[in-house]
Structures are given as C-alpha cells and as structure tokens.
Design a protein around this motif. Structure first.
Motif, PDB file in Angstrom:
ATOM      1  N   LEU A 131       1.097 -24.189 -43.365  1.00 62.28           N
ATOM      2  CA  LEU A 131       0.664 -23.536 -42.129  1.00 62.28           C
ATOM      3  C   LEU A 131       1.112 -24.358 -40.922  1.00 62.28           C
ATOM      4  CD1 LEU A 131      -2.928 -22.483 -43.211  1.00 62.28           C
ATOM      5  CD2 LEU A 131      -0.831 -21.124 -43.233  1.00 62.28           C
ATOM      6  N   TRP A 132       1.918 -23.764 -40.069  1.00 60.44           N
ATOM      7  CA  TRP A 132       2.419 -24.395 -38.853  1.00 60.44           C
ATOM      8  C   TRP A 132       1.786 -23.726 -37.646  1.00 60.44           C
ATOM      9  CZ3 TRP A 132       6.307 -28.211 -38.658  1.00 60.44           C
ATOM     10  CH2 TRP A 132       6.836 -28.572 -39.893  1.00 60.44           C
ATOM     11  N   LYS A 133       1.789 -24.435 -36.526  1.00 63.68           N
ATOM     12  CA  LYS A 133       1.348 -23.861 -35.256  1.00 63.68           C
ATOM     13  C   LYS A 133       2.555 -23.292 -34.532  1.00 63.68           C
ATOM     14  CE  LYS A 133      -2.102 -27.447 -34.568  1.00 63.68           C
ATOM     15  NZ  LYS A 133      -2.529 -28.529 -33.675  1.00 63.68           N
ATOM     16  N   LYS A 134       2.391 -22.154 -33.877  1.00 61.90           N
ATOM     17  CA  LYS A 134       3.486 -21.562 -33.119  1.00 61.90           C
ATOM     18  C   LYS A 134       3.900 -22.489 -31.979  1.00 61.90           C
ATOM     19  CE  LYS A 134       4.728 -17.794 -30.126  1.00 61.90           C
ATOM     20  NZ  LYS A 134       4.224 -16.763 -29.246  1.00 61.90           N
ATOM     21  N   GLY A 135       5.197 -22.670 -31.839  1.00 62.25           N
ATOM     22  CA  GLY A 135       5.744 -23.421 -30.720  1.00 62.25           C
ATOM     23  C   GLY A 135       5.502 -24.914 -30.757  1.00 62.25           C
ATOM     24  N   ALA A 136       5.086 -25.445 -31.908  1.00 63.98           N
ATOM     25  CA  ALA A 136       4.810 -26.877 -32.000  1.00 63.98           C
ATOM     26  C   ALA A 136       5.283 -27.395 -33.345  1.00 63.98           C
ATOM     27  CB  ALA A 136       3.323 -27.147 -31.826  1.00 63.98           C
ATOM     28  N   VAL A 137       5.586 -28.668 -33.391  1.00 60.71           N
ATOM     29  CA  VAL A 137       5.954 -29.301 -34.649  1.00 60.71           C
ATOM     30  C   VAL A 137       4.694 -29.591 -35.462  1.00 60.71           C
ATOM     31  CG1 VAL A 137       7.067 -31.321 -35.674  1.00 60.71           C
ATOM     32  CG2 VAL A 137       8.025 -30.270 -33.618  1.00 60.71           C
ATOM     33  N   ALA A 138       3.575 -29.739 -34.769  1.00 64.42           N
ATOM     34  CA  ALA A 138       2.325 -30.083 -35.442  1.00 64.42           C
ATOM     35  C   ALA A 138       1.954 -29.033 -36.479  1.00 64.42           C
ATOM     36  CB  ALA A 138       1.202 -30.213 -34.422  1.00 64.42           C
ATOM     37  N   ILE A 139       1.460 -29.493 -37.581  1.00 72.53           N
ATOM     38  CA  ILE A 139       1.041 -28.616 -38.672  1.00 72.53           C
ATOM     39  C   ILE A 139      -0.450 -28.343 -38.539  1.00 72.53           C
ATOM     40  CG2 ILE A 139       0.825 -28.451 -41.179  1.00 72.53           C
ATOM     41  CD1 ILE A 139       3.301 -30.263 -41.340  1.00 72.53           C
ATOM     42  N   ALA A 140      -0.844 -27.121 -38.844  1.00 76.07           N
ATOM     43  CA  ALA A 140      -2.260 -26.755 -38.767  1.00 76.07           C
ATOM     44  C   ALA A 140      -3.099 -27.682 -39.648  1.00 76.07           C
ATOM     45  CB  ALA A 140      -2.434 -25.313 -39.205  1.00 76.07           C
ATOM     46  N   THR A 141      -4.251 -28.064 -39.160  1.00 73.85           N
ATOM     47  CA  THR A 141      -5.132 -28.967 -39.899  1.00 73.85           C
ATOM     48  C   THR A 141      -6.274 -28.196 -40.530  1.00 73.85           C
ATOM     49  OG1 THR A 141      -6.585 -29.402 -38.032  1.00 73.85           O
ATOM     50  CG2 THR A 141      -4.618 -30.801 -38.235  1.00 73.85           C
ATOM     51  N   ALA A 142      -6.936 -28.846 -41.476  1.00 71.28           N
ATOM     52  CA  ALA A 142      -8.079 -28.218 -42.137  1.00 71.28           C
ATOM     53  C   ALA A 142      -9.170 -27.872 -41.128  1.00 71.28           C
ATOM     54  CB  ALA A 142      -8.618 -29.124 -43.232  1.00 71.28           C
ATOM     55  N   ALA A 143      -9.328 -28.691 -40.095  1.00 69.15           N
ATOM     56  CA  ALA A 143     -10.344 -28.409 -39.078  1.00 69.15           C
ATOM     57  C   ALA A 143     -10.062 -27.085 -38.376  1.00 69.15           C
ATOM     58  CB  ALA A 143     -10.396 -29.546 -38.057  1.00 69.15           C
ATOM     59  N   GLU A 144      -8.780 -26.730 -38.236  1.00 71.21           N
ATOM     60  CA  GLU A 144      -8.410 -25.502 -37.542  1.00 71.21           C
ATOM     61  C   GLU A 144      -8.599 -24.252 -38.402  1.00 71.21           C
ATOM     62  OE1 GLU A 144      -5.145 -27.311 -34.440  1.00 71.21           O
ATOM     63  OE2 GLU A 144      -4.578 -27.037 -36.540  1.00 71.21           O
ATOM     64  N   VAL A 145      -8.681 -24.404 -39.716  1.00 74.13           N
ATOM     65  CA  VAL A 145      -8.916 -23.252 -40.591  1.00 74.13           C
ATOM     66  C   VAL A 145     -10.370 -23.191 -41.056  1.00 74.13           C
ATOM     67  CG1 VAL A 145      -6.521 -23.143 -41.351  1.00 74.13           C
ATOM     68  CG2 VAL A 145      -8.189 -24.416 -42.720  1.00 74.13           C
ATOM     69  N   ASP A 146     -11.200 -24.082 -40.530  1.00 72.04           N
ATOM     70  CA  ASP A 146     -12.606 -24.135 -40.912  1.00 72.04           C
ATOM     71  C   ASP A 146     -13.368 -22.917 -40.399  1.00 72.04           C
ATOM     72  OD1 ASP A 146     -15.091 -25.214 -41.835  1.00 72.04           O
ATOM     73  OD2 ASP A 146     -15.482 -25.985 -39.818  1.00 72.04           O
ATOM     74  N   ASN A 147     -13.960 -22.166 -41.313  1.00 67.65           N
ATOM     75  CA  ASN A 147     -14.841 -21.038 -41.004  1.00 67.65           C
ATOM     76  C   ASN A 147     -14.182 -19.962 -40.132  1.00 67.65           C
ATOM     77  OD1 ASN A 147     -17.277 -19.762 -41.505  1.00 67.65           O
ATOM     78  ND2 ASN A 147     -18.158 -20.485 -39.583  1.00 67.65           N
ATOM     79  N   VAL A 148     -12.894 -19.685 -40.385  1.00 67.92           N
ATOM     80  CA  VAL A 148     -12.190 -18.594 -39.724  1.00 67.92           C
ATOM     81  C   VAL A 148     -11.496 -17.750 -40.796  1.00 67.92           C
ATOM     82  CG1 VAL A 148     -11.827 -19.784 -37.525  1.00 67.92           C
ATOM     83  CG2 VAL A 148     -10.136 -20.007 -39.334  1.00 67.92           C
ATOM     84  N   TYR A 149     -11.129 -16.546 -40.431  1.00 67.07           N
ATOM     85  CA  TYR A 149     -10.468 -15.643 -41.363  1.00 67.07           C
ATOM     86  C   TYR A 149      -8.951 -15.778 -41.249  1.00 67.07           C
ATOM     87  CZ  TYR A 149     -15.018 -13.415 -41.725  1.00 67.07           C
ATOM     88  OH  TYR A 149     -16.343 -13.187 -41.938  1.00 67.07           O
ATOM     89  N   LEU A 150      -8.269 -15.807 -42.400  1.00 67.93           N
ATOM     90  CA  LEU A 150      -6.823 -15.785 -42.449  1.00 67.93           C
ATOM     91  C   LEU A 150      -6.427 -14.648 -43.404  1.00 67.93           C
ATOM     92  CD1 LEU A 150      -4.022 -16.956 -41.784  1.00 67.93           C
ATOM     93  CD2 LEU A 150      -4.297 -18.492 -43.721  1.00 67.93           C
ATOM     94  N   VAL A 151      -5.776 -13.644 -42.854  1.00 70.67           N
ATOM     95  CA  VAL A 151      -5.316 -12.495 -43.638  1.00 70.67           C
ATOM     96  C   VAL A 151      -3.808 -12.442 -43.447  1.00 70.67           C
ATOM     97  CG1 VAL A 151      -5.465  -9.999 -43.949  1.00 70.67           C
ATOM     98  CG2 VAL A 151      -7.479 -11.280 -43.161  1.00 70.67           C
ATOM     99  N   GLY A 152      -3.057 -12.380 -44.528  1.00 71.23           N
ATOM    100  CA  GLY A 152      -1.613 -12.393 -44.367  1.00 71.23           C
ATOM    101  C   GLY A 152      -0.864 -11.734 -45.506  1.00 71.23           C
ATOM    102  N   SER A 153       0.419 -11.596 -45.268  1.00 70.78           N
ATOM    103  CA  SER A 153       1.324 -11.085 -46.294  1.00 70.78           C
ATOM    104  C   SER A 153       2.681 -11.716 -46.053  1.00 70.78           C
ATOM    105  CB  SER A 153       1.433  -9.566 -46.241  1.00 70.78           C
ATOM    106  OG  SER A 153       2.036  -9.163 -45.034  1.00 70.78           O
ATOM    107  N   GLY A 154       3.466 -11.801 -47.085  1.00 74.77           N
ATOM    108  CA  GLY A 154       4.791 -12.365 -46.959  1.00 74.77           C
ATOM    109  C   GLY A 154       5.616 -12.083 -48.203  1.00 74.77           C
ATOM    110  N   SER A 155       6.907 -12.247 -48.076  1.00 70.80           N
ATOM    111  CA  SER A 155       7.811 -12.008 -49.186  1.00 70.80           C
ATOM    112  C   SER A 155       8.731 -13.193 -49.329  1.00 70.80           C
ATOM    113  CB  SER A 155       8.614 -10.738 -48.934  1.00 70.80           C
ATOM    114  OG  SER A 155       7.757  -9.640 -48.799  1.00 70.80           O
ATOM    115  N   TYR A 156       9.081 -13.488 -50.581  1.00 68.84           N
ATOM    116  CA  TYR A 156       9.963 -14.620 -50.828  1.00 68.84           C
ATOM    117  C   TYR A 156      10.765 -14.385 -52.078  1.00 68.84           C
ATOM    118  CZ  TYR A 156       6.401 -16.233 -54.210  1.00 68.84           C
ATOM    119  OH  TYR A 156       5.508 -16.333 -55.251  1.00 68.84           O
ATOM    120  N   ARG A 157      11.845 -15.163 -52.233  1.00 67.09           N
ATOM    121  CA  ARG A 157      12.658 -15.151 -53.445  1.00 67.09           C
ATOM    122  C   ARG A 157      12.050 -16.126 -54.434  1.00 67.09           C
ATOM    123  NH1 ARG A 157      18.350 -14.302 -52.820  1.00 67.09           N
ATOM    124  NH2 ARG A 157      18.353 -14.634 -55.062  1.00 67.09           N
ATOM    125  N   ALA A 158      11.804 -15.681 -55.649  1.00 71.15           N
ATOM    126  CA  ALA A 158      11.257 -16.538 -56.684  1.00 71.15           C
ATOM    127  C   ALA A 158      12.379 -17.364 -57.327  1.00 71.15           C
ATOM    128  CB  ALA A 158      10.568 -15.698 -57.751  1.00 71.15           C
TER     129      ALA A 158
END
Length: 159
Positions: A131-158
């Motif tokens: 998990l990265w932050k938009k427009g920053a090199v800093a990576i999202a921290t556990a404190a930033e995902v604490d008690n919030v909702y994350l809903v997502g989808s994505g596709s990748y090559r296996a």
C-alpha cells in the motif's frame, strides 16, 4: 474424442487440454495460446506490518483466474495494535504475481474510508499488495489503516 465429452449439458475437456486459439499448428509445443485454466474462489486478505498486529471486523476476498490472468476483489476493516509506523501490505493473494522485472502491476481501484489516498501495488514474484500513498514515496503505515474500510479490486499476471 476421449479428450472432450458432454457432461450434464456442459462441454468437458480432459485435464491438461483446453481451447486452442493459435492460428496455425505450433510444432514447438508452446501453450501460450491454449486456454486450459479457469477457476473461481475465495481468499483471505490480511494486513501485515512489522511489529504490528491486526484484529478484523471484516476480512473477505474473491478471485477469478482465467489462464494466467487473475482478478481479485477484497474488503478489509481491522484494528491495528503495536508498533504501527512500518510498511503495510495485504497478504494472501490466491496466486503468486508474475515477476515482470521493471513492469509493476498496480491495483485497478480502491475505496478507502481513511484520510490517506491509498494506491495498491502488486509485489512482483510475491503474494502481497503493498500500500502506497498517492503522490509520495512514503508507504502507508499500519496506523493509517487502523479502523478504516479498504475495499478494492485489481488484476495481475500470475507466475
């Protein structure tokens, strides 16, 4: 032939066989144009961050795999505890991500109820989403995902 049969109205292809999309016969034996893998299922996404622990209110994921292409959907809501200033990833992808060298595979879309604009990036040759932050090199921290909702989808090559 014995490699193809009708079972309960469905076309069934023998294991190791599939639908051949090649325009000409491929004498080299390559199977890049052979669709021989389709699967749907669930997976359990989980946060991980060094020195942090998580307890989940919601934790669910689904996937569809067609050939070497995997599409995932996920939903997480967790409480983080411990040291929470380290890199946070989502682990548990159903298939390892292909190692495409410098071509990184990014998640298509996320909805995040926190104050940070999160950008997911599939980890080459791994089974995690960083998990990265938009427009920053800093990576999202556990404190930033604490008690919030994350809903997502994505596709990748296996791999």
């Amino acid at each position: 032939t014995a490699d193809v049969e009708i079972v309960d109205g469905n076309l069934k292809v023998a294991s190791g066989h599939g639908i051949d999309f090649s325009a000409t016969s491929d004498a080299s034996g390559m199977t890049s144009e052979l669709l021989d893998d389709y699967e749907e299922g669930t997976w359990t996404p989980a946060y991980t961050s060094t020195s942090a622990s998580f307890s989940y209110a919601s934790q669910y994921g689904t996937y569809v795999k067609v050939g070497g292409f995997v599409h995932v959907q996920f939903y997480l809501n967790a409480t983080a505890s411990g040291t929470t200033s380290n890199t946070t990833t989502i682990t548990g992808l159903p298939y390892a991500v292909a190692n495409l060298n410098s071509l990184h595979q990014s998640g298509a879309a996320v909805w995040f109820s926190g104050s940070v604009d999160i950008r997911p990036l599939f980890t080459n040759a791994g089974t995690a989403i960083t998990l990265w932050k938009k427009g920053a090199v800093a990576i999202a921290t556990a404190a930033e995902v604490d008690n919030v909702y994350l809903v997502g989808s994505g596709s990748y090559r296996a791999s």
